[in-house]
Design a protein around this motif. Structure first.
Motif, PDB file in Angstrom:
ATOM      1  N   GLN A  16       7.457  14.468  -0.439  1.00  0.00           N
ATOM      2  CA  GLN A  16       7.382  14.196   0.991  1.00  0.00           C
ATOM      3  C   GLN A  16       5.975  13.792   1.441  1.00  0.00           C
ATOM      4  O   GLN A  16       5.834  13.040   2.397  1.00  0.00           O
ATOM      5  CB  GLN A  16       7.894  15.389   1.796  1.00  0.00           C
ATOM      6  CG  GLN A  16       9.395  15.583   1.686  1.00  0.00           C
ATOM      7  CD  GLN A  16      10.170  14.369   2.149  1.00  0.00           C
ATOM      8  OE1 GLN A  16      10.016  13.912   3.269  1.00  0.00           O
ATOM      9  NE2 GLN A  16      10.994  13.824   1.269  1.00  0.00           N
ATOM     10  N   ASN A  19       5.916  10.124   0.713  1.00  0.00           N
ATOM     11  CA  ASN A  19       6.783   9.439   1.675  1.00  0.00           C
ATOM     12  C   ASN A  19       6.117   9.361   3.043  1.00  0.00           C
ATOM     13  O   ASN A  19       6.168   8.325   3.712  1.00  0.00           O
ATOM     14  CB  ASN A  19       8.134  10.156   1.798  1.00  0.00           C
ATOM     15  CG  ASN A  19       8.974  10.025   0.550  1.00  0.00           C
ATOM     16  OD1 ASN A  19       8.708   9.205  -0.313  1.00  0.00           O
ATOM     17  ND2 ASN A  19       9.996  10.854   0.450  1.00  0.00           N
ATOM     18  N   ARG A  23       4.983   6.051   5.346  1.00  0.00           N
ATOM     19  CA  ARG A  23       5.372   5.849   6.744  1.00  0.00           C
ATOM     20  C   ARG A  23       4.147   5.775   7.641  1.00  0.00           C
ATOM     21  O   ARG A  23       4.130   5.001   8.601  1.00  0.00           O
ATOM     22  CB  ARG A  23       6.330   6.955   7.192  1.00  0.00           C
ATOM     23  CG  ARG A  23       7.662   6.879   6.464  1.00  0.00           C
ATOM     24  CD  ARG A  23       8.721   7.754   7.077  1.00  0.00           C
ATOM     25  NE  ARG A  23       8.372   9.136   7.264  1.00  0.00           N
ATOM     26  CZ  ARG A  23       8.564  10.110   6.370  1.00  0.00           C
ATOM     27  NH1 ARG A  23       9.075   9.829   5.187  1.00  0.00           N
ATOM     28  NH2 ARG A  23       8.255  11.353   6.655  1.00  0.00           N
ATOM     29  N   ALA A 104      14.083  10.394   3.749  1.00  0.00           N
ATOM     30  CA  ALA A 104      13.611   9.101   3.240  1.00  0.00           C
ATOM     31  C   ALA A 104      12.754   8.342   4.254  1.00  0.00           C
ATOM     32  O   ALA A 104      12.233   7.280   3.948  1.00  0.00           O
ATOM     33  CB  ALA A 104      14.805   8.240   2.838  1.00  0.00           C
TER      34      ALA A 104
END
Length: 122
Positions: A16, A19, A23, A104
């Protein structure tokens, strides 16, 4: 600008931190592309970026800290609740899709979710 796990101390569960970093970078790139070049690097510009990423960052941090705790519990009643929750994810496709979308980075409100919606509209 510091992003992802460099900016936040996330548990390494399910990648995470990585991820979130992706982002963060997508959101920053969107903001840079839309900004007046003179504003880039100014404190208000960076605060706007941080404000836009705040909800995604908080949700990801909370998720990455709570998930390992969820599976570390040995109380039988807690284990039953956890197993029922996992079963619900398995038998309820809509719930599973929302869970996967959030993990995601495709949930509404975060950078990749916004980018996906923007590309889908003609």
């Amino acid at each position: 600008v510091v992003v992802g796990n460099a900016a936040h101390a996330l548990h390494p569960v399910a990648g995470q931190g990585f991820n979130l970093a992706l982002r963060d970078l997508v959101r920053l790139a969107q903001q840079v592309a839309a900004a007046d070049v003179q504003r880039i690097g100014e404190l208000p510009f960076l605060r706007d970026y941080l404000h836009q990423q705040d909800n995604d960052q908080r949700a990801t941090i909370e998720f990455s800290h709570q998930l390992p705790n969820l599976f570390a519990q040995s109380n039988p009643v807690f284990s039953l609740g956890r197993n029922l929750g996992l079963l619900a994810l398995d038998v309820m496709p809509g719930l599973k899709q929302r869970f996967v979308a959030q993990a995601a980075g495709l949930a509404p409100g975060n950078a990749r979710g916004s980018e996906k919606r923007q590309r889908a509209t003609p």
